[in-house]
Design a protein around this motif. Structure first.
Motif, PDB file in Angstrom:
ATOM      1  N   MET A  42      30.971 139.457  58.255  1.00  0.00           N
ATOM      2  CA  MET A  42      30.703 139.437  59.671  1.00  0.00           C
ATOM      3  C   MET A  42      31.111 137.611  59.885  1.00  0.00           C
ATOM      4  SD  MET A  42      30.667 142.013  61.313  1.00  0.00           S
ATOM      5  CE  MET A  42      31.896 142.556  59.932  1.00  0.00           C
ATOM      6  N   SER A  43      30.333 136.863  59.217  1.00  0.00           N
ATOM      7  CA  SER A  43      30.451 135.422  59.260  1.00  0.00           C
ATOM      8  C   SER A  43      31.622 135.048  59.330  1.00  0.00           C
ATOM      9  CB  SER A  43      29.639 134.555  58.409  1.00  0.00           C
ATOM     10  OG  SER A  43      29.759 133.166  58.554  1.00  0.00           O
ATOM     11  N   GLU A  45      34.501 137.122  59.889  1.00  0.00           N
ATOM     12  CA  GLU A  45      35.297 137.850  60.800  1.00  0.00           C
ATOM     13  C   GLU A  45      34.887 137.322  62.311  1.00  0.00           C
ATOM     14  OE1 GLU A  45      37.565 140.383  60.524  1.00  0.00           O
ATOM     15  OE2 GLU A  45      37.342 139.995  58.489  1.00  0.00           O
ATOM     16  N   LEU A  46      33.773 136.827  62.622  1.00  0.00           N
ATOM     17  CA  LEU A  46      33.485 136.278  63.851  1.00  0.00           C
ATOM     18  C   LEU A  46      33.769 134.724  63.895  1.00  0.00           C
ATOM     19  CD1 LEU A  46      29.940 137.908  64.269  1.00  0.00           C
ATOM     20  CD2 LEU A  46      32.033 138.743  65.281  1.00  0.00           C
ATOM     21  N   LYS A  47      33.689 133.909  63.008  1.00  0.00           N
ATOM     22  CA  LYS A  47      33.666 132.526  63.035  1.00  0.00           C
ATOM     23  C   LYS A  47      35.280 132.386  63.071  1.00  0.00           C
ATOM     24  CE  LYS A  47      31.367 129.749  60.670  1.00  0.00           C
ATOM     25  NZ  LYS A  47      30.687 129.143  59.417  1.00  0.00           N
ATOM     26  N   LEU A  50      36.719 132.901  66.677  1.00  0.00           N
ATOM     27  CA  LEU A  50      35.900 131.749  67.567  1.00  0.00           C
ATOM     28  C   LEU A  50      36.513 130.495  67.312  1.00  0.00           C
ATOM     29  CD1 LEU A  50      32.174 132.927  67.518  1.00  0.00           C
ATOM     30  CD2 LEU A  50      33.765 132.551  69.530  1.00  0.00           C
ATOM     31  N   LEU A  87      38.391 139.529  67.899  1.00  0.00           N
ATOM     32  CA  LEU A  87      37.056 139.272  68.113  1.00  0.00           C
ATOM     33  C   LEU A  87      36.539 140.662  68.829  1.00  0.00           C
ATOM     34  CD1 LEU A  87      34.505 137.506  67.679  1.00  0.00           C
ATOM     35  CD2 LEU A  87      34.978 136.179  69.732  1.00  0.00           C
ATOM     36  N   ILE A  91      33.471 143.257  67.568  1.00  0.00           N
ATOM     37  CA  ILE A  91      32.161 143.505  68.289  1.00  0.00           C
ATOM     38  C   ILE A  91      32.203 145.031  68.683  1.00  0.00           C
ATOM     39  CG2 ILE A  91      31.077 143.019  70.540  1.00  0.00           C
ATOM     40  CD1 ILE A  91      32.176 140.399  70.084  1.00  0.00           C
TER      41      ILE A  91
END
Length: 278
Positions: A42-43, A45-47, A50, A87, A91
């Motif tokens: 998740m770190s 996939e999200l970062k 972003l 993103l 989510i």
């Protein structure tokens, strides 16, 4: 005899306790491993999206200081848009799996034409397949039974499966999509790819929420490890089943069975559909 029986009973209970303790320890270790992998995945996939949004939007804010050509502005805006879409998708997947696991997920069931759903999904992913140099080979029967279900969720099911099939199929590979009517009035949709394949153990991991089959492979192709678990849960909410047959380096076959409107059972079992590798 009474004393012997008591000793034997105590020994059996201690043995069972040791087995239960061992099983609990393995489950705890697996849960801890999955949790650690989830945080790491998740770190990433999200970062990643972003960082794309922040980086290119910052470049756009400097337009007055350093005049950017129109071509670069469009390129940066496109990258921001794509990153934001990715993103949002991650989510939404997290929210979906949370609702599904809590039992609070509701589908809007009505009679729908599964053929139209499939053709819409194929058209939607044709560009993705072309970009990955993967050939689509659809074979959709004309006599598919009408089913009761949620059109949006069914598109999500097949979208997740097709996305995985394309994602793990190398260039010049093939993804075939077959849809047929079964003897017990169900609709069977078979998605088969010529990709990297999985072992039986890897299939179990792939069907676990947030499970990544292989760290190296998952980074080769992006993903949060939620596509297949969400698809399976949504199929089961429709009264259907999901079967996966695969071998490493031989490709993967996913069989989705959905009960037709006139099907005598809520789900179909034993369709006799198997991949050559199974």
């Amino acid at each position: 005899m009474t004393e012997y029986s008591s000793l034997l009973s105590d020994a059996v209970l201690r043995h069972r306790a040791r087995i239960a303790e061992h099983s609990a320890r393995i489950e705890a270790e697996l849960a801890s491993k999955v949790k650690s992998e989830f945080i790491a995945n998740m770190s990433h996939e999200l970062k990643t999206p972003l960082n794309t949004v922040i980086g290119f939007s910052k470049l756009l804010t400097q337009h007055q200081e350093r005049r950017l050509p129109d071509k670069e502005i469009v390129e940066y805006a496109t990258l921001i848009h794509d990153a934001a879409g990715h993103l949002l998708s991650v989510i939404n997947d997290i929210l979906d799996i949370s609702k599904l696991q809590s039992g609070k997920y509701v589908i809007d069931s009505r009679e729908i034409d599964i053929e139209n759903i499939l053709r819409d999904c194929l058209e939607e992913f044709r560009h993705t397949a072309d970009a990955a140099q993967v050939t689509f080979a659809p074979e959709i029967a004309a006599d598919l039974p009408p089913i009761r279900g949620d059109a949006t969720k069914l598109k999500q099911i097949f979208g997740n499966i097709l996305s995985n099939a394309i994602k793990f199929t190398p260039s010049r590979g093939t993804v075939t999509v077959k849809a047929l009517r079964t003897a017990n009035e169900c609709a069977a949709i078979v998605v088969r790819d010529s990709g990297v394949g999985m072992s039986l153990e890897e299939i179990k991991v792939a069907m676990t929420p947030f499970g990544q089959v292989d760290g190296g492979r998952s980074r080769w192709r992006e993903g949060a490890g939620l596509g297949l678990p969400i698809a399976k849960a949504l199929v089961e909410l429709h009264g259907g089943t999901v079967e996966i047959h695969s071998q490493q380096n031989e490709g993967t076959e996913v069989v989705v069975t959905l009960p037709g409107r006139d099907s005598p059972t809520a789900s179909a079992i034993g369709l006799g559909i198997r991949s050559p590798a199974a």
